[in-house]
Design a protein around this motif. Sequence first.
Motif, PDB file in Angstrom:
ATOM      1  N   ALA A 111       0.827  -1.215   0.000  1.00  0.00           N
ATOM      2  CA  ALA A 111       0.000   0.000   0.000  1.00  0.00           C
ATOM      3  C   ALA A 111       0.857   1.259   0.000  1.00  0.00           C
ATOM      4  N   GLY A 112       2.042   1.176   0.622  1.00  0.00           N
ATOM      5  CA  GLY A 112       2.890   2.354   0.768  1.00  0.00           C
ATOM      6  C   GLY A 112       2.465   3.191   1.966  1.00  0.00           C
ATOM      7  N   ILE A 113       3.341   4.080   2.403  1.00  0.00           N
ATOM      8  CA  ILE A 113       3.055   4.940   3.557  1.00  0.00           C
ATOM      9  C   ILE A 113       3.251   6.398   3.152  1.00  0.00           C
ATOM     10  N   SER A 114       2.269   7.224   3.517  1.00  0.00           N
ATOM     11  CA  SER A 114       2.349   8.664   3.245  1.00  0.00           C
ATOM     12  C   SER A 114       2.374   9.429   4.552  1.00  0.00           C
ATOM     13  N   VAL A 115       3.073  10.556   4.553  1.00  0.00           N
ATOM     14  CA  VAL A 115       3.086  11.439   5.707  1.00  0.00           C
ATOM     15  C   VAL A 115       2.116  12.591   5.449  1.00  0.00           C
ATOM     16  N   VAL A 116       1.286  12.883   6.453  1.00  0.00           N
ATOM     17  CA  VAL A 116       0.355  14.006   6.374  1.00  0.00           C
ATOM     18  C   VAL A 116       0.881  15.107   7.289  1.00  0.00           C
ATOM     19  N   ARG A 117       1.094  16.300   6.747  1.00  0.00           N
ATOM     20  CA  ARG A 117       1.649  17.383   7.533  1.00  0.00           C
ATOM     21  C   ARG A 117       1.425  18.704   6.814  1.00  0.00           C
ATOM     22  N   ARG A 118       1.789  19.805   7.466  1.00  0.00           N
ATOM     23  CA  ARG A 118       1.714  21.108   6.832  1.00  0.00           C
ATOM     24  C   ARG A 118       2.961  21.315   5.984  1.00  0.00           C
ATOM     25  N   TRP A 119       2.753  21.692   4.737  1.00  0.00           N
ATOM     26  CA  TRP A 119       3.834  21.958   3.802  1.00  0.00           C
ATOM     27  C   TRP A 119       3.778  23.407   3.352  1.00  0.00           C
ATOM     28  N   VAL A 120       4.940  23.968   3.065  1.00  0.00           N
ATOM     29  CA  VAL A 120       5.015  25.301   2.466  1.00  0.00           C
ATOM     30  C   VAL A 120       5.358  25.117   0.996  1.00  0.00           C
ATOM     31  N   ALA A 121       4.509  25.652   0.130  1.00  0.00           N
ATOM     32  CA  ALA A 121       4.760  25.588  -1.310  1.00  0.00           C
ATOM     33  C   ALA A 121       5.725  26.706  -1.694  1.00  0.00           C
ATOM     34  N   VAL A 122       6.724  26.366  -2.484  1.00  0.00           N
ATOM     35  CA  VAL A 122       7.708  27.362  -2.913  1.00  0.00           C
ATOM     36  C   VAL A 122       7.973  27.213  -4.408  1.00  0.00           C
ATOM     37  N   GLU A 123       8.474  28.298  -4.989  1.00  0.00           N
ATOM     38  CA  GLU A 123       8.969  28.257  -6.358  1.00  0.00           C
ATOM     39  C   GLU A 123      10.435  28.643  -6.343  1.00  0.00           C
ATOM     40  N   LEU A 124      11.211  27.943  -7.159  1.00  0.00           N
ATOM     41  CA  LEU A 124      12.648  28.181  -7.205  1.00  0.00           C
ATOM     42  C   LEU A 124      13.094  28.324  -8.663  1.00  0.00           C
ATOM     43  N   PRO A 125      13.172  29.554  -9.177  1.00  0.00           N
ATOM     44  CA  PRO A 125      13.665  29.757 -10.543  1.00  0.00           C
ATOM     45  C   PRO A 125      15.184  29.536 -10.578  1.00  0.00           C
ATOM     46  N   CYS A 126      15.645  28.858 -11.625  1.00  0.00           N
ATOM     47  CA  CYS A 126      17.079  28.615 -11.775  1.00  0.00           C
ATOM     48  C   CYS A 126      17.395  28.356 -13.249  1.00  0.00           C
TER      49      CYS A 126
ATOM     50  N   ASN B 232      14.158  29.882 -18.491  1.00  0.00           N
ATOM     51  CA  ASN B 232      14.842  29.235 -17.373  1.00  0.00           C
ATOM     52  C   ASN B 232      13.934  28.138 -16.831  1.00  0.00           C
ATOM     53  N   VAL B 233      14.364  27.475 -15.791  1.00  0.00           N
ATOM     54  CA  VAL B 233      13.565  26.429 -15.157  1.00  0.00           C
ATOM     55  C   VAL B 233      12.969  26.970 -13.861  1.00  0.00           C
ATOM     56  N   VAL B 234      11.715  26.599 -13.582  1.00  0.00           N
ATOM     57  CA  VAL B 234      11.108  26.952 -12.303  1.00  0.00           C
ATOM     58  C   VAL B 234      10.638  25.671 -11.625  1.00  0.00           C
ATOM     59  N   LEU B 235      11.255  25.369 -10.487  1.00  0.00           N
ATOM     60  CA  LEU B 235      10.832  24.213  -9.695  1.00  0.00           C
ATOM     61  C   LEU B 235       9.728  24.641  -8.750  1.00  0.00           C
ATOM     62  N   SER B 236       8.617  23.909  -8.763  1.00  0.00           N
ATOM     63  CA  SER B 236       7.566  24.095  -7.766  1.00  0.00           C
ATOM     64  C   SER B 236       7.694  22.942  -6.776  1.00  0.00           C
ATOM     65  N   ALA B 237       7.886  23.271  -5.515  1.00  0.00           N
ATOM     66  CA  ALA B 237       8.172  22.230  -4.517  1.00  0.00           C
ATOM     67  C   ALA B 237       7.384  22.460  -3.240  1.00  0.00           C
ATOM     68  N   LEU B 238       7.289  21.393  -2.452  1.00  0.00           N
ATOM     69  CA  LEU B 238       6.702  21.462  -1.112  1.00  0.00           C
ATOM     70  C   LEU B 238       7.803  21.161  -0.112  1.00  0.00           C
ATOM     71  N   LEU B 239       7.881  21.994   0.946  1.00  0.00           N
ATOM     72  CA  LEU B 239       8.890  21.808   1.987  1.00  0.00           C
ATOM     73  C   LEU B 239       8.220  21.748   3.352  1.00  0.00           C
ATOM     74  N   PRO B 240       8.754  20.931   4.277  1.00  0.00           N
ATOM     75  CA  PRO B 240       8.245  20.954   5.649  1.00  0.00           C
ATOM     76  C   PRO B 240       8.328  22.378   6.189  1.00  0.00           C
ATOM     77  N   GLU B 241       7.262  22.846   6.833  1.00  0.00           N
ATOM     78  CA  GLU B 241       7.202  24.251   7.232  1.00  0.00           C
ATOM     79  C   GLU B 241       8.371  24.663   8.132  1.00  0.00           C
ATOM     80  N   GLU B 242       8.861  23.733   8.962  1.00  0.00           N
ATOM     81  CA  GLU B 242       9.922  24.100   9.899  1.00  0.00           C
ATOM     82  C   GLU B 242      11.296  24.185   9.223  1.00  0.00           C
TER      83      GLU B 242
END
Length: 213
Positions: free
Chosen positions: A125-140, A167-177
């Motif tokens: 089944a796999g395991i997922s973590v549920v938590r608050r994430w901060v969405a960010v964009e990182l142009p490079c 250029n490239v823009v990464l859209s990512a989720l990071l742990p808020e802390e």
Amino acid sequence: MKEYYIPTGHSETELVEKRSRFLGQVWRVSSEEEARARIEETKKKHYNARHNCWCYRLRKGDVERYSDDGEPQGTAGQPMLNVFQREGVTDAVCVVTRYFGGILLGAGGLVRAYTQSAKDALDAAGISVVRRWVAVELPCSYAQFESMRREVLAFSGVVENVDYGVNVVLSALLPEERTEEFAAHILDVSAGALEVLPSGEQWKDIPCRPTKD
């Protein structure tokens, strides 16, 4: 709210032990009613099986239930529940159906078989973590893309999308802390050339352990 772990999806697995077939299933659920419905659904589907043993764990009310369904006490439901307790997985129901193969396994054999079947089903089944994430964009730049992707992963983040333009823009989720630390790190390793741009927050489940086929 603290992070917690849930099954990523539904799974079905099979284990054969001394001609007995153990069919393991795991579902993500959010209530006792839903868990019981999955159990009854399985019992109806496998009405001719010798046993349909089950367990479930729910965050709401810290509920834990299990049943040996006719197997010797302590040889099925509790060992199955122990698998989910050890992995810290909640909001989950597991049913292991046994088709008897004519050879008695003994108490120790039953415990091992039901434990393994529940573990196999959870792994599938796999395991997922549920938590608050901060969405960010990182142009490079294209030259920086691969190293920036690795930086996101190094900070326990997830790359959700990549926009390829000039250029490239990464859209990512990071742990808020870890978001501020990540932003400062990127500024440092790029000598001030790259900036992390927060774009919102969200509670979301993200696979942290892939399914095993």
